[in-house]
Design a protein around this motif. Structure first.
Motif, PDB file in Angstrom:
ATOM      1  N   ALA A 135       0.838  -1.292   0.079  1.00  0.00           N
ATOM      2  CA  ALA A 135      -0.060  -0.032   0.140  1.00  0.00           C
ATOM      3  C   ALA A 135       0.850   1.237   0.019  1.00  0.00           C
ATOM      4  CB  ALA A 135      -0.866   0.109   1.170  1.00  0.00           C
ATOM      5  N   ALA A 136       2.162   1.135   0.443  1.00  0.00           N
ATOM      6  CA  ALA A 136       3.209   2.049   0.601  1.00  0.00           C
ATOM      7  C   ALA A 136       3.689   2.438  -0.928  1.00  0.00           C
ATOM      8  CB  ALA A 136       3.906   2.019   1.531  1.00  0.00           C
ATOM      9  N   LEU A 137       3.364   1.944  -1.774  1.00  0.00           N
ATOM     10  CA  LEU A 137       4.297   1.999  -3.115  1.00  0.00           C
ATOM     11  C   LEU A 137       3.463   3.042  -3.988  1.00  0.00           C
ATOM     12  CD1 LEU A 137       5.086  -1.780  -4.059  1.00  0.00           C
ATOM     13  CD2 LEU A 137       6.428  -0.271  -3.402  1.00  0.00           C
ATOM     14  N   PRO A 138       4.264   3.718  -4.567  1.00  0.00           N
ATOM     15  CA  PRO A 138       3.545   4.798  -5.480  1.00  0.00           C
ATOM     16  C   PRO A 138       2.825   4.130  -6.516  1.00  0.00           C
ATOM     17  CG  PRO A 138       6.140   4.985  -5.840  1.00  0.00           C
ATOM     18  CD  PRO A 138       5.911   3.868  -4.687  1.00  0.00           C
ATOM     19  N   GLN A 139       1.649   4.703  -6.691  1.00  0.00           N
ATOM     20  CA  GLN A 139       0.774   4.627  -8.115  1.00  0.00           C
ATOM     21  C   GLN A 139       0.526   5.642  -9.040  1.00  0.00           C
ATOM     22  OE1 GLN A 139      -3.033   3.210  -6.538  1.00  0.00           O
ATOM     23  NE2 GLN A 139      -2.145   1.070  -5.741  1.00  0.00           N
ATOM     24  N   LYS A 140       0.086   5.315 -10.362  1.00  0.00           N
ATOM     25  CA  LYS A 140      -0.245   6.361 -11.136  1.00  0.00           C
ATOM     26  C   LYS A 140      -1.143   5.320 -12.260  1.00  0.00           C
ATOM     27  CE  LYS A 140       4.144   6.341 -13.922  1.00  0.00           C
ATOM     28  NZ  LYS A 140       4.980   7.028 -14.430  1.00  0.00           N
ATOM     29  N   ALA A 141      -2.075   6.244 -12.934  1.00  0.00           N
ATOM     30  CA  ALA A 141      -3.048   5.902 -13.942  1.00  0.00           C
ATOM     31  C   ALA A 141      -2.308   5.415 -15.282  1.00  0.00           C
ATOM     32  CB  ALA A 141      -4.220   6.597 -14.090  1.00  0.00           C
ATOM     33  N   CYS A 142      -2.679   4.338 -15.678  1.00  0.00           N
ATOM     34  CA  CYS A 142      -2.377   3.899 -17.172  1.00  0.00           C
ATOM     35  C   CYS A 142      -2.886   4.951 -18.091  1.00  0.00           C
ATOM     36  CB  CYS A 142      -2.638   2.439 -17.395  1.00  0.00           C
ATOM     37  SG  CYS A 142      -2.491   2.033 -19.107  1.00  0.00           S
ATOM     38  N   LEU A 143      -2.199   5.307 -19.157  1.00  0.00           N
ATOM     39  CA  LEU A 143      -2.943   6.275 -20.019  1.00  0.00           C
ATOM     40  C   LEU A 143      -3.599   5.533 -21.060  1.00  0.00           C
ATOM     41  CD1 LEU A 143       0.166   8.599 -20.940  1.00  0.00           C
ATOM     42  CD2 LEU A 143      -1.791   9.071 -19.336  1.00  0.00           C
ATOM     43  N   GLY A 144      -3.623   4.136 -21.059  1.00  0.00           N
ATOM     44  CA  GLY A 144      -4.135   3.350 -22.042  1.00  0.00           C
ATOM     45  C   GLY A 144      -5.655   2.933 -21.472  1.00  0.00           C
ATOM     46  N   CYS A 145      -5.588   2.491 -20.464  1.00  0.00           N
ATOM     47  CA  CYS A 145      -6.957   1.594 -19.763  1.00  0.00           C
ATOM     48  C   CYS A 145      -7.415   2.821 -18.379  1.00  0.00           C
ATOM     49  CB  CYS A 145      -6.674   0.270 -19.248  1.00  0.00           C
ATOM     50  SG  CYS A 145      -5.524  -0.122 -18.222  1.00  0.00           S
ATOM     51  N   LEU A 146      -6.507   3.544 -18.103  1.00  0.00           N
ATOM     52  CA  LEU A 146      -7.104   4.226 -16.691  1.00  0.00           C
ATOM     53  C   LEU A 146      -6.754   3.523 -15.496  1.00  0.00           C
ATOM     54  CD1 LEU A 146      -9.486   6.519 -18.085  1.00  0.00           C
ATOM     55  CD2 LEU A 146      -7.055   6.920 -18.006  1.00  0.00           C
ATOM     56  N   ARG A 147      -6.320   2.079 -15.488  1.00  0.00           N
ATOM     57  CA  ARG A 147      -6.266   1.444 -14.222  1.00  0.00           C
ATOM     58  C   ARG A 147      -5.125   2.117 -13.416  1.00  0.00           C
ATOM     59  NH1 ARG A 147      -7.313  -4.435 -17.011  1.00  0.00           N
ATOM     60  NH2 ARG A 147      -9.526  -4.068 -17.239  1.00  0.00           N
ATOM     61  N   PRO A 148      -5.053   1.775 -12.122  1.00  0.00           N
ATOM     62  CA  PRO A 148      -3.791   2.145 -11.292  1.00  0.00           C
ATOM     63  C   PRO A 148      -2.753   1.378 -11.618  1.00  0.00           C
ATOM     64  CG  PRO A 148      -5.509   1.274 -10.034  1.00  0.00           C
ATOM     65  CD  PRO A 148      -6.232   1.355 -11.325  1.00  0.00           C
ATOM     66  N   MET A 149      -1.535   1.970 -11.830  1.00  0.00           N
ATOM     67  CA  MET A 149      -0.208   1.013 -11.903  1.00  0.00           C
ATOM     68  C   MET A 149       0.607   1.041 -10.652  1.00  0.00           C
ATOM     69  SD  MET A 149       1.040   1.642 -15.725  1.00  0.00           S
ATOM     70  CE  MET A 149       1.453   3.392 -15.279  1.00  0.00           C
ATOM     71  N   THR A 150       1.097   0.069 -10.091  1.00  0.00           N
ATOM     72  CA  THR A 150       1.719   0.403  -8.794  1.00  0.00           C
ATOM     73  C   THR A 150       3.306   0.017  -9.219  1.00  0.00           C
ATOM     74  OG1 THR A 150       0.082  -0.827  -7.671  1.00  0.00           O
ATOM     75  CG2 THR A 150       2.202  -0.776  -6.484  1.00  0.00           C
ATOM     76  N   TRP A 151       4.076   0.800  -8.628  1.00  0.00           N
ATOM     77  CA  TRP A 151       5.406   0.741  -8.832  1.00  0.00           C
ATOM     78  C   TRP A 151       5.954  -0.511  -8.811  1.00  0.00           C
ATOM     79  CZ3 TRP A 151       9.751  -0.817  -6.298  1.00  0.00           C
ATOM     80  CH2 TRP A 151      10.949  -0.319  -6.612  1.00  0.00           C
ATOM     81  N   ARG A 152       7.020  -1.014  -9.857  1.00  0.00           N
ATOM     82  CA  ARG A 152       7.625  -2.278  -9.908  1.00  0.00           C
ATOM     83  C   ARG A 152       9.064  -2.059  -9.691  1.00  0.00           C
ATOM     84  NH1 ARG A 152       4.362  -5.106 -14.838  1.00  0.00           N
ATOM     85  NH2 ARG A 152       2.324  -4.882 -14.090  1.00  0.00           N
ATOM     86  N   ARG A 153       9.649  -2.845  -9.108  1.00  0.00           N
ATOM     87  CA  ARG A 153      11.099  -2.861  -9.274  1.00  0.00           C
ATOM     88  C   ARG A 153      11.889  -2.880 -10.845  1.00  0.00           C
ATOM     89  NH1 ARG A 153      15.095  -3.914  -5.516  1.00  0.00           N
ATOM     90  NH2 ARG A 153      13.568  -4.716  -3.960  1.00  0.00           N
ATOM     91  N   ALA A 154      11.286  -3.477 -11.609  1.00  0.00           N
ATOM     92  CA  ALA A 154      11.756  -3.242 -12.945  1.00  0.00           C
ATOM     93  C   ALA A 154      11.412  -1.899 -13.673  1.00  0.00           C
ATOM     94  CB  ALA A 154      10.890  -4.408 -14.074  1.00  0.00           C
ATOM     95  N   TRP A 155      10.628  -0.764 -12.964  1.00  0.00           N
ATOM     96  CA  TRP A 155      10.375   0.271 -13.501  1.00  0.00           C
ATOM     97  C   TRP A 155      11.279   1.240 -12.607  1.00  0.00           C
ATOM     98  CZ3 TRP A 155       4.422  -0.118 -13.489  1.00  0.00           C
ATOM     99  CH2 TRP A 155       4.174  -1.046 -14.722  1.00  0.00           C
ATOM    100  N   ALA A 156      11.930   0.956 -11.623  1.00  0.00           N
ATOM    101  CA  ALA A 156      12.662   1.819 -10.776  1.00  0.00           C
ATOM    102  C   ALA A 156      13.328   2.772 -11.524  1.00  0.00           C
ATOM    103  CB  ALA A 156      13.654   0.807  -9.842  1.00  0.00           C
TER     104      ALA A 156
END
Length: 57
Positions: A12-33
Motif C-alpha cells: 500500500a506504500a508503493l507509489p501509483q499512477k494511472a495507465c494512459l491506455g486503460c486508466l487502471r492504477p499501476m503500482t511501482w515495480r522494481r523493473a520500472w525503478a
C-alpha cells in the motif's frame, strides 16, 4: 524513490499512477525503478492500443 527502495512488504506504500491506455492504477515495480517517471502504460497491450487507435464509427 526513497519509499520504494525502503519497501519492506507494505504494498500500500508503493507509489501509483494511472495507465494512459486503460486508466487502471499501476503500482511501482522494481523493473520500472530507473524510469518510473517515463512509464505511461501498464502493459504491451495498452501501449499497442495507444499506437493504433480504433477507427470511430
Amino acid at each position: 524513490m526513497g519509499s520504494a527502495l525502503a519497501f519492506r512488504g507494505n504494498k500500500a506504500a508503493l507509489p501509483q499512477k494511472a495507465c494512459l491506455g486503460c486508466l487502471r492504477p499501476m503500482t511501482w515495480r522494481r523493473a520500472w525503478a530507473k524510469n518510473w517517471d517515463e512509464v505511461k502504460y501498464c502493459s504491451d497491450r495498452c501501449r499497442a492500443a495507444a499506437r493504433n487507435p480504433l477507427p470511430s464509427r
